[in-house]
Design a protein around this motif. Sequence first.
Motif, PDB file in Angstrom:
ATOM      1  N   THR A   1       0.970  -1.203   0.105  1.00  0.00           N
ATOM      2  CA  THR A   1      -0.016  -0.102  -0.004  1.00  0.00           C
ATOM      3  C   THR A   1       1.048   1.186   0.007  1.00  0.00           C
ATOM      4  O   THR A   1       0.735   2.045  -0.790  1.00  0.00           O
ATOM      5  CB  THR A   1      -0.794  -0.106   1.247  1.00  0.00           C
ATOM      6  N   GLU A   2       1.831   1.235   0.692  1.00  0.00           N
ATOM      7  CA  GLU A   2       2.732   2.449   0.892  1.00  0.00           C
ATOM      8  C   GLU A   2       3.498   2.705  -0.437  1.00  0.00           C
ATOM      9  O   GLU A   2       3.760   3.777  -0.756  1.00  0.00           O
ATOM     10  CB  GLU A   2       4.037   1.875   1.807  1.00  0.00           C
ATOM     11  N   ILE A   3       3.952   1.530  -1.082  1.00  0.00           N
ATOM     12  CA  ILE A   3       4.571   1.692  -2.377  1.00  0.00           C
ATOM     13  C   ILE A   3       3.716   2.473  -3.240  1.00  0.00           C
ATOM     14  O   ILE A   3       4.109   3.397  -4.008  1.00  0.00           O
ATOM     15  CB  ILE A   3       4.981   0.254  -3.164  1.00  0.00           C
ATOM     16  N   ILE A   4       2.300   2.108  -3.357  1.00  0.00           N
ATOM     17  CA  ILE A   4       1.532   2.465  -4.668  1.00  0.00           C
ATOM     18  C   ILE A   4       0.974   3.869  -4.239  1.00  0.00           C
ATOM     19  O   ILE A   4       0.959   4.626  -5.126  1.00  0.00           O
ATOM     20  CB  ILE A   4      -0.102   1.743  -4.404  1.00  0.00           C
ATOM     21  N   LEU A   5       1.023   4.269  -2.789  1.00  0.00           N
ATOM     22  CA  LEU A   5       0.705   5.644  -2.238  1.00  0.00           C
ATOM     23  C   LEU A   5       1.877   6.691  -2.690  1.00  0.00           C
ATOM     24  O   LEU A   5       1.783   7.841  -2.910  1.00  0.00           O
ATOM     25  CB  LEU A   5       0.397   5.738  -0.786  1.00  0.00           C
TER      26      LEU A   5
ATOM     27  N   GLU B   1       6.233  -6.778 -12.362  1.00  0.00           N
ATOM     28  CA  GLU B   1       7.612  -6.777 -12.689  1.00  0.00           C
ATOM     29  C   GLU B   1       8.253  -6.295 -11.230  1.00  0.00           C
ATOM     30  O   GLU B   1       9.496  -6.394 -11.339  1.00  0.00           O
ATOM     31  CB  GLU B   1       7.930  -6.157 -13.722  1.00  0.00           C
ATOM     32  N   VAL B   2       7.632  -5.726 -10.367  1.00  0.00           N
ATOM     33  CA  VAL B   2       7.989  -5.204  -9.231  1.00  0.00           C
ATOM     34  C   VAL B   2       8.133  -6.119  -8.256  1.00  0.00           C
ATOM     35  O   VAL B   2       7.286  -6.906  -7.815  1.00  0.00           O
ATOM     36  CB  VAL B   2       7.391  -4.031  -8.735  1.00  0.00           C
ATOM     37  N   PRO B   3       9.532  -6.563  -7.969  1.00  0.00           N
ATOM     38  CA  PRO B   3       9.898  -7.715  -6.902  1.00  0.00           C
ATOM     39  C   PRO B   3       8.849  -7.936  -5.807  1.00  0.00           C
ATOM     40  O   PRO B   3       8.554  -8.898  -5.240  1.00  0.00           O
ATOM     41  CB  PRO B   3      11.279  -7.444  -6.514  1.00  0.00           C
ATOM     42  N   GLU B   4       8.746  -6.794  -4.936  1.00  0.00           N
ATOM     43  CA  GLU B   4       7.741  -6.860  -3.751  1.00  0.00           C
ATOM     44  C   GLU B   4       6.120  -7.456  -4.118  1.00  0.00           C
ATOM     45  O   GLU B   4       5.756  -7.773  -2.991  1.00  0.00           O
ATOM     46  CB  GLU B   4       7.622  -5.348  -3.243  1.00  0.00           C
ATOM     47  N   PHE B   5       6.005  -7.334  -5.401  1.00  0.00           N
ATOM     48  CA  PHE B   5       4.788  -7.647  -5.567  1.00  0.00           C
ATOM     49  C   PHE B   5       4.472  -9.042  -6.145  1.00  0.00           C
ATOM     50  O   PHE B   5       3.356  -9.794  -6.048  1.00  0.00           O
ATOM     51  CB  PHE B   5       3.841  -6.942  -6.677  1.00  0.00           C
ATOM     52  N   GLY B   6       5.837  -9.665  -6.071  1.00  0.00           N
ATOM     53  CA  GLY B   6       5.963 -11.241  -6.448  1.00  0.00           C
ATOM     54  C   GLY B   6       4.824 -12.405  -5.723  1.00  0.00           C
ATOM     55  O   GLY B   6       4.141 -12.801  -6.253  1.00  0.00           O
TER      56      GLY B   6
ATOM     57  N   ARG C   1      -5.050 -27.115 -19.689  1.00  0.00           N
ATOM     58  CA  ARG C   1      -5.134 -27.098 -21.103  1.00  0.00           C
ATOM     59  C   ARG C   1      -4.529 -25.610 -21.452  1.00  0.00           C
ATOM     60  O   ARG C   1      -4.710 -25.566 -22.747  1.00  0.00           O
ATOM     61  CB  ARG C   1      -6.535 -27.375 -21.585  1.00  0.00           C
ATOM     62  N   LEU C   2      -4.447 -24.835 -20.600  1.00  0.00           N
ATOM     63  CA  LEU C   2      -4.358 -23.498 -21.056  1.00  0.00           C
ATOM     64  C   LEU C   2      -2.900 -22.866 -20.245  1.00  0.00           C
ATOM     65  O   LEU C   2      -2.557 -23.220 -19.457  1.00  0.00           O
ATOM     66  CB  LEU C   2      -5.407 -22.447 -20.546  1.00  0.00           C
ATOM     67  N   ASN C   3      -2.483 -21.903 -20.929  1.00  0.00           N
ATOM     68  CA  ASN C   3      -1.535 -21.031 -20.437  1.00  0.00           C
ATOM     69  C   ASN C   3      -2.149 -19.634 -20.032  1.00  0.00           C
ATOM     70  O   ASN C   3      -2.986 -19.207 -20.853  1.00  0.00           O
ATOM     71  CB  ASN C   3      -0.280 -20.748 -21.471  1.00  0.00           C
ATOM     72  N   PHE C   4      -1.600 -19.086 -18.981  1.00  0.00           N
ATOM     73  CA  PHE C   4      -2.082 -18.002 -18.259  1.00  0.00           C
ATOM     74  C   PHE C   4      -0.818 -16.779 -18.567  1.00  0.00           C
ATOM     75  O   PHE C   4       0.139 -17.173 -18.059  1.00  0.00           O
ATOM     76  CB  PHE C   4      -2.574 -18.097 -16.732  1.00  0.00           C
ATOM     77  N   TYR C   5      -1.419 -15.507 -18.911  1.00  0.00           N
ATOM     78  CA  TYR C   5      -0.462 -14.404 -18.968  1.00  0.00           C
ATOM     79  C   TYR C   5      -1.128 -13.233 -18.249  1.00  0.00           C
ATOM     80  O   TYR C   5      -2.192 -12.722 -18.620  1.00  0.00           O
ATOM     81  CB  TYR C   5      -0.096 -14.211 -20.269  1.00  0.00           C
ATOM     82  N   PHE C   6      -0.280 -12.634 -17.196  1.00  0.00           N
ATOM     83  CA  PHE C   6      -0.714 -11.320 -16.833  1.00  0.00           C
ATOM     84  C   PHE C   6      -0.195 -10.383 -17.884  1.00  0.00           C
ATOM     85  O   PHE C   6       1.059 -10.422 -18.193  1.00  0.00           O
ATOM     86  CB  PHE C   6       0.155 -11.058 -15.547  1.00  0.00           C
ATOM     87  N   GLN C   7      -0.987  -9.559 -18.455  1.00  0.00           N
ATOM     88  CA  GLN C   7      -0.728  -8.904 -19.498  1.00  0.00           C
ATOM     89  C   GLN C   7      -0.111  -7.770 -19.252  1.00  0.00           C
ATOM     90  O   GLN C   7       0.861  -7.076 -19.477  1.00  0.00           O
ATOM     91  CB  GLN C   7      -1.957  -8.696 -20.724  1.00  0.00           C
ATOM     92  N   ARG C   8      -1.208  -7.130 -18.430  1.00  0.00           N
ATOM     93  CA  ARG C   8      -0.528  -5.858 -17.766  1.00  0.00           C
ATOM     94  C   ARG C   8      -1.288  -5.820 -16.387  1.00  0.00           C
ATOM     95  O   ARG C   8      -2.319  -6.198 -16.086  1.00  0.00           O
ATOM     96  CB  ARG C   8      -0.913  -4.541 -18.665  1.00  0.00           C
ATOM     97  N   SER C   9      -0.689  -4.817 -15.437  1.00  0.00           N
ATOM     98  CA  SER C   9      -1.064  -4.733 -14.204  1.00  0.00           C
ATOM     99  C   SER C   9      -0.776  -3.315 -13.517  1.00  0.00           C
ATOM    100  O   SER C   9       0.284  -2.904 -13.801  1.00  0.00           O
ATOM    101  CB  SER C   9      -0.487  -5.819 -13.247  1.00  0.00           C
ATOM    102  N   TRP C  10      -1.757  -2.752 -12.901  1.00  0.00           N
ATOM    103  CA  TRP C  10      -1.575  -1.261 -12.378  1.00  0.00           C
ATOM    104  C   TRP C  10      -2.523  -1.241 -11.117  1.00  0.00           C
ATOM    105  O   TRP C  10      -3.377  -2.054 -10.806  1.00  0.00           O
ATOM    106  CB  TRP C  10      -2.309  -0.459 -13.471  1.00  0.00           C
TER     107      TRP C  10
ATOM    108  N   PHE D   1       1.229 -11.638  -6.584  1.00  0.00           N
ATOM    109  CA  PHE D   1       0.815 -11.998  -7.967  1.00  0.00           C
ATOM    110  C   PHE D   1       0.738 -13.636  -7.807  1.00  0.00           C
ATOM    111  O   PHE D   1      -0.158 -14.431  -8.632  1.00  0.00           O
ATOM    112  CB  PHE D   1       1.855 -11.553  -8.953  1.00  0.00           C
ATOM    113  N   GLU D   2       1.616 -14.339  -7.150  1.00  0.00           N
ATOM    114  CA  GLU D   2       1.492 -15.801  -6.861  1.00  0.00           C
ATOM    115  C   GLU D   2       0.193 -16.397  -6.236  1.00  0.00           C
ATOM    116  O   GLU D   2      -0.706 -17.149  -6.900  1.00  0.00           O
ATOM    117  CB  GLU D   2       2.636 -16.230  -6.109  1.00  0.00           C
ATOM    118  N   LYS D   3      -0.338 -15.467  -5.281  1.00  0.00           N
ATOM    119  CA  LYS D   3      -1.635 -15.706  -4.723  1.00  0.00           C
ATOM    120  C   LYS D   3      -2.831 -15.314  -5.608  1.00  0.00           C
ATOM    121  O   LYS D   3      -3.693 -16.200  -5.881  1.00  0.00           O
ATOM    122  CB  LYS D   3      -1.713 -15.064  -3.362  1.00  0.00           C
TER     123      LYS D   3
END
Length: 231
Positions: free
Chosen positions: A30-34, A62-67, A90-99, A70-72
Amino acid sequence: MTGGKFTDLFPLSVYRAGVGLEESLRRRLTEIILTDEQRKPTPVDEETAWLGDASGHEFLFEVPEFGPLFEKIAASVKCYVAGLGIRPERLNFYFQRSWATVSRQGQRIFEHAHVQSHISFAYYLQKPGDGGGIYFSIAEHPNELAEGLFTLQKSEDGILSPAGALRGINRCYLEPEQDEIIIFPSKTLHSTAPNMTTMPRVSISADVVLTLRDSGGHETLMPPVERWKRF
Ligand SMILES: [Fe+2]
């Protein structure tokens, strides 16, 4: 004559789950975002929330602290897909963008959809009780016999009974809790209610794209990205 009954077809299924992010990490993120928000405010208008993607922060995964978050979230997205009756293996999943979005007192996000992806979500990193929930809307409700009939206004005017509100209303409201994720098809129209508190509402969103793991014999759905040819 006995009363007939309805069979409801084609529901929109929105998935909700508690993510279980550790409290100290939730506070740190939360601090990082603010801090990002304060460094580069989005100059739109006073009513509109700060949108991280419009401020140069559209690849939060791509921000390491958010790893760990994003796993959860990845696990929740796969549960959602499995719950819809689709086999995730049967599928591959991709985070395309995140904000991130930050909604301060009185701010909201106006109606939109994410048409370039398949699955979208909102995860509530910081959510005060009256911090503003999320609306889902449908442009052409299948039960709407005449345009404009199944609106909140017609409900308030008393033209719709509670049954009408249940079966036909074209906008539904959900009140998420802090640390909850709401997952839905990207094409779904959505918006947020204004934050009625002085504590900022901070949410993390992402767009997810699905591809087939093996596209042999399939005419629809995207083939694996590794087989694409860039030119
Ligand atoms: Fe959105």
